[in-house]
Structure formats: C-alpha cells, structure tokens
Write an enzyme that holds these catalytic residues in place. Structure first.
Site, PDB file in Angstrom:
ATOM      1  CG  ASN A 373      58.455   8.090  -8.761  1.00 26.83           C
ATOM      2  OD1 ASN A 373      57.510   7.523 -10.318  1.00 26.83           O
ATOM      3  ND2 ASN A 373      57.321   7.970  -7.806  1.00 26.83           N
ATOM      4  CB  THR A 374      61.131  10.370 -13.539  1.00 24.40           C
ATOM      5  OG1 THR A 374      62.095  10.196 -12.562  1.00 24.40           O
ATOM      6  CG2 THR A 374      61.351  11.481 -14.266  1.00 24.40           C
TER       7      THR A 374
END
Length: 565
Positions: A373-374
């Site tokens: 998730n970035t």
C-alpha cells in the site's frame, strides 16, 4: 434476484459518484488543476504537501521538499509508507536537462533461503510476521538522493515530521479508514499495538495521534546521518528485535545495504516519451501496455467505451504474463528488456487480441535469454527541477513488526518472492531484491519535461499509468480530469510468484462507467465484478516550459492535496 440487486447497486454507485455540475471540465472532475510558477507539490496528505511547500519557500530544492514530505507521510500515513520500506524515484535535473533513475529497494536477508520454505512445505511467504521482512531501503535512498540533488540540511528536512510526531496531528478520513480496516490481523505482532493502537484501537478520523518513538528515530537519523539507521543504534535494535521474534534480518544485512542509480527506460507514445524504471520494479508493464495500445485509434473509440476498455484490458493481460515470467532482480537474472519494449514485439502481441472476445489466457514472451500500500508524491521547484517519488512498506501496515521503541513498521516486501520454484526469475535467494510493485513515472516531450506523475495500489499501478497517459494524450484531459476519471482494474492470477492466468481474470470497474458498456463487455466474455477498492491514489505535476507555469493535481480517492506558490 442477485442480478437485479447487482444492477441496483451499480446504478446507486453510479448516480452518487459524479461531481456537481461545473462551468468547465468533465462531469467526473472534482476541481480545477492547481496553477503556480515558483513551486508545486502534490502528495496524498495535505499536511505533507504543506511541509513540502514550506521547504520550497525556505529555498529548498524539489528533492529537499520531497524528502521532507516523505518523512511526514511516514508519520501521517503509517499504514502505507515509512522508513521501514523502500523508495524509488525519477528526477529531472533542470541544469543538466537529464532524467535520473533511482532504485532504493532492499534485499532479502542473507541467512534466509528458499529451502526454509520448501522444508516446511510453505507455498507462499506469509504477509505478516518476521519472514517477509527485507532490508528497508528508504533512509539510504533519502541520503543518496539528497547528496546529489539536495541543498538544505537533512535535520531541517526532518524537523517538521519530528515536531508533528511529538505534538500530534489529526488523522484524516481515508487514512483513518485504512488504519481501522487493516489492524485486526496485526494487533498481536510485537510492538504494533503499542505504536498504532494507543487507546486499544487505531485513531479515528479527526483524533489527534502522536508517535514520539518515530520522532526520536527521526532525530537520531538527523544527527547521525544514514549510518545511524544502518550501522548504529537503530540497526542494533532491529537486529535484536528480529532475533527475539524468530526473524532473519540482521545487523549485517542492514550494514551491507546499497542503493542503485539506474537509467530509466521509455517508449514513445504518439510523440510523448513515457519513462519508467526497469525491473526489479513493474514499470515496464505500463510501457508494454502503451506499445500495444498505440496500434489502435484510441481517441476515436472514446473514453469509457466498450472498445477502449476491451483492448485496454487485453493489453494488460498480455503485459502481465511477461511481468510474471521475467520481472525480477536484474543482478540475479538476464531480463530481455530491449525485446519486451520493441514496437515489433508489441505488434506481435497486439495480433493476439480478438476484437469480439476476451481471452482466457495468453502466452508470455518466448525469448532466448543468456543464463547467468504505498504513497506517491511529486514536487517541482522554481529552478525547474522535478521529482517523481514513490515509497512503500508494501501491504497495509506491512509485516506488522514494530521494533522496540522505533515507531515504524518493517516492510513485508519479501512476500513477493517465489518459494515454490528455484528456477523462477523471482525465486527467493539470499541477498536478492524481490519483485517490486511501486513505480514512479515521468513524461517528456521533445526532450523537455512535461508531466511527473504516479499512483498507488500494488498491481494496479501499471494499469493506472497506462490509463493516465491515454486520458491525457488520447482523450485530451487535463491533469485533474485524468486522475478523477473512473478507472478499470483487471485482476488475474498472473503473479510475480509464477502462477498463470487461466480463466481470464476479473475486470473491476469503478462507478461512472455506462451500464450499456458493461453489458457489452460481458458479451465479449469479460468477468466483471463491482468492487470498491484500490484503483490508485494519483498525484501529478505538469509544466508549461514556454510560460514557466506548473499545474498540479491530486485525485479525489485519497486525502491528498496539490498546492503551489
């Protein structure tokens, strides 16, 4: 009955997803682009954007502002990023008029082998706990990027996040949702609850959250530099913590870490050069998709049409078969990168697409290979320098492992390794970098900068990149429209661990697409499901070189903000 309910749900989502009527722009657009001349920042959280703007106003470079914003994001968006993860960047140097690529991904522990998993008959590396933890590359990346492109002292760049960590900040809406939705399976991991569940639960929207441990860690890095993390007290704390909890990441793994300056790769798409980073990341898939799409008259198909979504989905399937087979650490594999990006190969792949039928499976490329998730943010400064930067801990809250008193979670990027097939390109090996999903992007035109952009969301990222480029180039959207436009996301079983798509996968469509289009796509054989999920978290900065004006955009799916001065 189920079909009627699905139709009702789709119509409900569609009717509630449009923006209010606007004087200008597309119906789905949430707001205008941001315009400014001296500097621009676009991040996934407004406080981080404001930190970046403050640094620019103090005379900092685009890189200074990007590092400060990234440090802030590690505090305010902890489920998605932080110094326990990796970092990648594409940088436009205005003085040299050159693009630089940076790979700041860490490697697998040297003491962990594929035999460990095979002996235990484990088909996959688990998401949580000590086994998926690889060396965090973020901090080394900050210092390497700062040395080349920074100006202000690192202590000044980390101070805003240090202050917010001690004083607290109100948690924003989407981030609060992400923290709440992902903590349940992680709360028993050592150190997690103490850091992220101060009241026995994650903080809610608007609740003030503090992380003094992370503030102290940032202070150590500000004073001791890069080695404070990789060879100092922080490294020793991580080493002790991992040994205590059955992990493999060691002090020696941290001390031996290095990042890499790399050459970005590109394809020309209708006169625009689109740039990505080569493997071990997946940016090449976006370029492969664009090469295939270039053979169609996309503009005449129209945005959201059956024809466009069909060829877009099929192009994705083709590119991701190659992604599953070839993309891995180039230090351990010979990757046929040049062949994958030729127009001739794209034409061969395009010929496999049937206009009226969705494919159940496609072959990957067959090349002779020598053995052997970035969170995303972009910043631009008054000198014309631009940074496209992406940083991640992989899945939400990653491994869940929080070393004692450090205030950050260790990434679980090692989960991407193949532990079933020793001959697979992405098979786990000691000291090897795993396949990576996070990818920054950049577009130039006639050798000049045009757009710095990127988005988040794991495997959706190359799909999102291709859609953004098509939105801007083929459909004439501005940066805000290109990000707000509804997206598709195809989910197949072609994964970097080696499995192959056999049933055509599933096509997810955001609300906003016409139901007639959906019906026609189903007739072609697409398996469509309606899902609310990760379709990206896009930020972008464009530049009008002649007028020296920046435009910025931050999409409505996240809590982000674009701002300039």
């Amino acid at each position: 009955m189920k079909t009627l309910f699905t139709l009702f749900l789709w119509l409900l989502l569609t009717c509630t997803s449009w923006a209010q009527d606007r004087l200008t722009g597309e119906t789905f657009t949430t707001r205008s682009e941001i315009m400014a001349r001296n500097g621009m920042a676009a991040t996934s959280q407004p406080l981080a954007t404001q930190v970046a703007i403050d640094i620019l106003k103090k005379g900092g470079t685009a890189m200074d502002a990007a590092i400060a914003a990234n440090a802030m994001l590690g505090l305010v968006e902890p489920a998605s990023c932080g110094i326990g993860g990796d970092i990648f960047a594409i940088v436009w140097d205005a003085k040299e008029e050159k693009l630089y690529g940076f790979n700041g991904s860490g490697r697998a522990p040297k003491s962990l082998t594929i035999d460990y998993f095979m002996e235990k008959e484990m088909k996959y590396v688990p998401f949580y706990g000590p086994l998926p933890v690889s060396v965090p590359g973020c901090v080394d990346g900050w210092f390497a990027l700062h040395q080349k492109f920074g100006k202000l002292p690192m202590a000044a760049l980390l101070q805003p996040a240090i202050s917010y960590g001690r004083e607290g900040f109100p948690v924003s809406e989407v981030i609060a949702y992400e923290m709440d939705s992902s903590y349940e399976g992680l709360k028993d991991q050592p150190g997690f609850a103490e850091t992220y569940m101060p009241n026995g639960r994650p903080p809610e929207k608007g609740e003030v959250f503090k992380n003094p441990d992370l503030a102290s860690t940032y202070e150590k890095i500000a004073k001791g530099g890069r080695d404070a993390f990789y060879k100092g007290d922080i490294a020793r704390t991580i080493d002790k913590y991992m040994k205590k909890h059955g992990g493999f990441l060691s002090f020696d793994d941290l001390a031996g870490h290095t990042s890499n300056w790399i050459e970005p790769v590109s394809v020309n798409y209708r006169g625009y050069d689109v740039w990505e980073l080569p493997p071990n990341g997946q940016g090449t898939a976006a370029l492969q998709m664009l090469n295939i799409l270039e053979g169609y008259d996309i503009a005449s198909m129209g945005f959201g049409s059956t024809e466009y979504l069909h060829v877009l989905t099929e192009a994705k399937k083709l590119a991701y078969e190659d992604r599953a087979k070839f993309y891995a650490d180039p230090e351990f594999n010979k990757i046929p990168l040049t062949q994958l990006l030729t127009k001739e190969y794209a034409a061969k792949q395009r010929a496999l697409i049937a206009a009226e039928k969705a494919a159940k499976t496609y072959p990957a490329g067959d090349f002779e290979i020598e053995t052997g998730n970035t969170t995303y943010l972009t910043v631009a400064d008054k000198e014309g320098n631009m940074v496209s930067l992406i940083q991640s801990i992989y899945s939400e809250f990653a491994s869940g492992m929080v070393p004692d008193g450090l205030g950050f979670v260790l990434q679980n990027r090692g989960q991407m390794f193949n532990v079933q097939d020793k001959d697979h390109a992405n098979a786990l090996e000691p000291g090897k970098r795993p396949f990576h999903t996070i990818i920054p992007a950049f577009i130039t035109k006639n050798g000049k900068p045009w757009v710095s952009f990127g988005l988040m969301g794991g495997a959706v990222q190359p799909q999102g990149h291709a859609q953004i480029v098509a939105n801007i180039v083929d459909f004439g959207m501005n940066l805000q429209e290109a990000g707000d436009a509804p997206r598709m996301r195809h989910r197949g079983s072609s994964q970097p661990t080696g499995s192959k798509m056999t049933n055509g996968g599933t096509l997810n469509l955001e609300s906003g697409f016409d139901y007639k289009t959906i019906r026609e796509l189903r007739k072609k054989g697409h398996n469509i499901e309606f899902a609310v999920g990760i379709y990206g978290g896009y930020q972008a900065i464009g530049i009008d070189v002649e007028n020296k004006v920046y435009s910025g955009a931050s999409e409505s799916r996240k809590d982000g903000q674009a701002a300039g001065y």
